[in-house]
Design a protein around this motif. Structure first.
Motif, PDB file in Angstrom:
ATOM      1  N   ILE A   1      -1.580   0.503  -4.844  1.00 41.09           N
ATOM      2  CA  ILE A   1      -0.374  -0.092  -5.458  1.00 41.09           C
ATOM      3  C   ILE A   1      -0.448   0.778  -6.513  1.00 41.09           C
ATOM      4  N   ASP A   2       0.730   1.219  -6.971  1.00 42.82           N
ATOM      5  CA  ASP A   2       1.016   2.191  -8.235  1.00 42.82           C
ATOM      6  C   ASP A   2       0.790   1.520  -9.527  1.00 42.82           C
TER       7      ASP A   2
ATOM      8  N   LYS B   1       3.225  -8.148  -5.095  1.00 45.15           N
ATOM      9  CA  LYS B   1       3.435  -6.708  -4.716  1.00 45.15           C
ATOM     10  C   LYS B   1       1.761  -6.379  -3.931  1.00 45.15           C
ATOM     11  N   ILE B   2       0.727  -7.203  -4.298  1.00 41.24           N
ATOM     12  CA  ILE B   2      -0.324  -7.286  -3.648  1.00 41.24           C
ATOM     13  C   ILE B   2      -0.203  -7.869  -2.285  1.00 41.24           C
TER      14      ILE B   2
ATOM     15  N   THR C   1       1.792  -4.952   4.539  1.00 36.52           N
ATOM     16  CA  THR C   1       1.943  -3.400   5.415  1.00 36.52           C
ATOM     17  C   THR C   1       0.581  -3.077   5.793  1.00 36.52           C
ATOM     18  N   LEU C   2      -0.610  -3.450   5.183  1.00 39.89           N
ATOM     19  CA  LEU C   2      -1.727  -2.669   5.686  1.00 39.89           C
ATOM     20  C   LEU C   2      -2.050  -3.702   7.088  1.00 39.89           C
TER      21      LEU C   2
ATOM     22  N   ALA D   1      -5.213  -4.123  -6.785  1.00 37.80           N
ATOM     23  CA  ALA D   1      -4.078  -3.541  -6.402  1.00 37.80           C
ATOM     24  C   ALA D   1      -4.394  -2.233  -6.623  1.00 37.80           C
TER      25      ALA D   1
ATOM     26  N   GLU E   1       2.729  -8.011  -0.549  1.00 38.11           N
ATOM     27  CA  GLU E   1       3.415  -7.205   0.276  1.00 38.11           C
ATOM     28  C   GLU E   1       2.772  -6.063   0.862  1.00 38.11           C
ATOM     29  N   ARG E   2       1.882  -5.433  -0.036  1.00 37.09           N
ATOM     30  CA  ARG E   2       0.872  -4.423   0.333  1.00 37.09           C
ATOM     31  C   ARG E   2      -0.196  -4.807   1.437  1.00 37.09           C
TER      32      ARG E   2
ATOM     33  N   ILE F   1      -6.095  -1.031  -3.071  1.00 36.16           N
ATOM     34  CA  ILE F   1      -5.235  -1.029  -1.968  1.00 36.16           C
ATOM     35  C   ILE F   1      -4.033  -0.316  -2.193  1.00 36.16           C
TER      36      ILE F   1
END
Length: 301
Positions: free
Chosen positions: A97-98, A111-112, A118-119, A92, A114-115, A95
């Motif tokens: 992620i906060d 969230k991973i 996006t990438l 995470a 989703e990220r 790539i």
């Protein structure tokens, strides 16, 4: 004055660090690179590269980072003792992620994903390189497999390359990891170097380190290094480094069999070289055996 100055070298030619500037395109590494680049182009999810200790897996991994950095967003996993959650957190982080989102494991996985989506929409491909994979816990290996499942209708959201010792194959034979094993579509096993490859390897390492003088390591010396090292690059480096140090210590430039024997004797994992006495005993035994067989065949025994 160091042996670098003594031999006119710009840097240490046989360092044990996996410096990609010292990468030499031998058949084992060349074939492994071809397998990797071909499999990645096909969109395969998990690849595996195995080899004995010291055969250059980490160097190959570093070379890939150098070669693929413009094509992929690279995530390097070089801590072999990560738990599954620690792996998720590390991935995470790599790539973007906060860290505030790291606490809840289930939400973090979402969230991973989703990220990664996006990438992908931004045209960025993600590649995870895992060094020393044979030491990862089962749960961490399973987490990697689950990440390799993340996909759209057309593409994998990330790809994984596992680098490990032969013990990785033994672990993957366990029924508990059969799902991961089935996900590995391409694999390659690095082999040791041949005598001819070792001779070229030593010469090229010296050249890359700035050596411009007459030949230092003769074919005969390289043959002895081959016998003692079993063709393992790390041992070749250790022995060659010690040989140069010993030569510098005696303040001459000639690499002799005596120096090779001293270096081998000082290296725990090196195979002892056969002595002249040992060869004579072997030859004598061969002569006695053949003489006995000849006399028996003629009926004199």
């Amino acid at each position: 004055m160091s042996y670098l100055t003594h031999f006119g070298l710009e840097k240490a030619p046989f360092s044990l660090t996996a410096d990609p500037h010292f990468y030499i395109d031998f058949i084992p590494h060349k074939e492994a690179l071809e397998v990797i680049t071909t499999a990645l182009s096909f969109g395969e999810s998990i690849l595996k590269i195995t080899g004995e200790v010291g055969t250059g897996k980490t160097l190959l991994c570093n070379k890939l980072q150098q070669e693929l950095s413009e094509q992929y967003h690279l995530c390097i996993i070089d801590n072999a003792y990560l738990s599954a959650h620690e792996l998720r957190c590390l991935l995470a982080s790599k790539i973007g992620i906060d860290k505030a989102d790291f606490d809840e494991q289930f939400l973090l996985t979402e969230k991973i994903k989703e990220r990664l989506l996006t990438l992908r929409d931004e045209g960025i491909k993600v590649l995870v390189l895992v060094d020393e994979a044979q030491a990862l816990p089962d749960s961490t290996l399973e987490a990697l497999r689950l990440f390799s499942n993340l996909e759209t209708d057309a593409d994998k959201l990330l790809q994984v390359i596992l680098f490990g010792q032969p013990e990785l194959d033994l672990r993957l034979a366990d029924p508990k990891l059969r799902q991961l094993r089935q996900r590995i579509t391409f694999s390659y096993q690095l082999r040791a170097l041949s005598e001819q490859e070792i001779e070229h390897y030593i010469s090229e390492r010296l050249k890359q380190a700035g050596y411009r003088g007459a030949r230092l390591f003769s074919t005969r010396v390289c043959r002895k290094i081959s016998q003692a090292s079993r063709g393992i690059p790390r041992l070749i480096n250790i022995l060659s480094h010690k040989i140069l140090m010993l030569s510098y210590g005696e303040q001459h430039y000639k690499i002799t069999n005596k120096l090779v024997k001293e270096a081998v004797a000082d290296t725990e994992d090196a195979y002892a070289l056969p002595t002249l006495t040992g060869w004579w005993l072997l030859l004598l035994s061969f002569i006695v055996l053949n003489t006995t067989l000849l006399l028996w065949w003629k009926g004199l025994l």
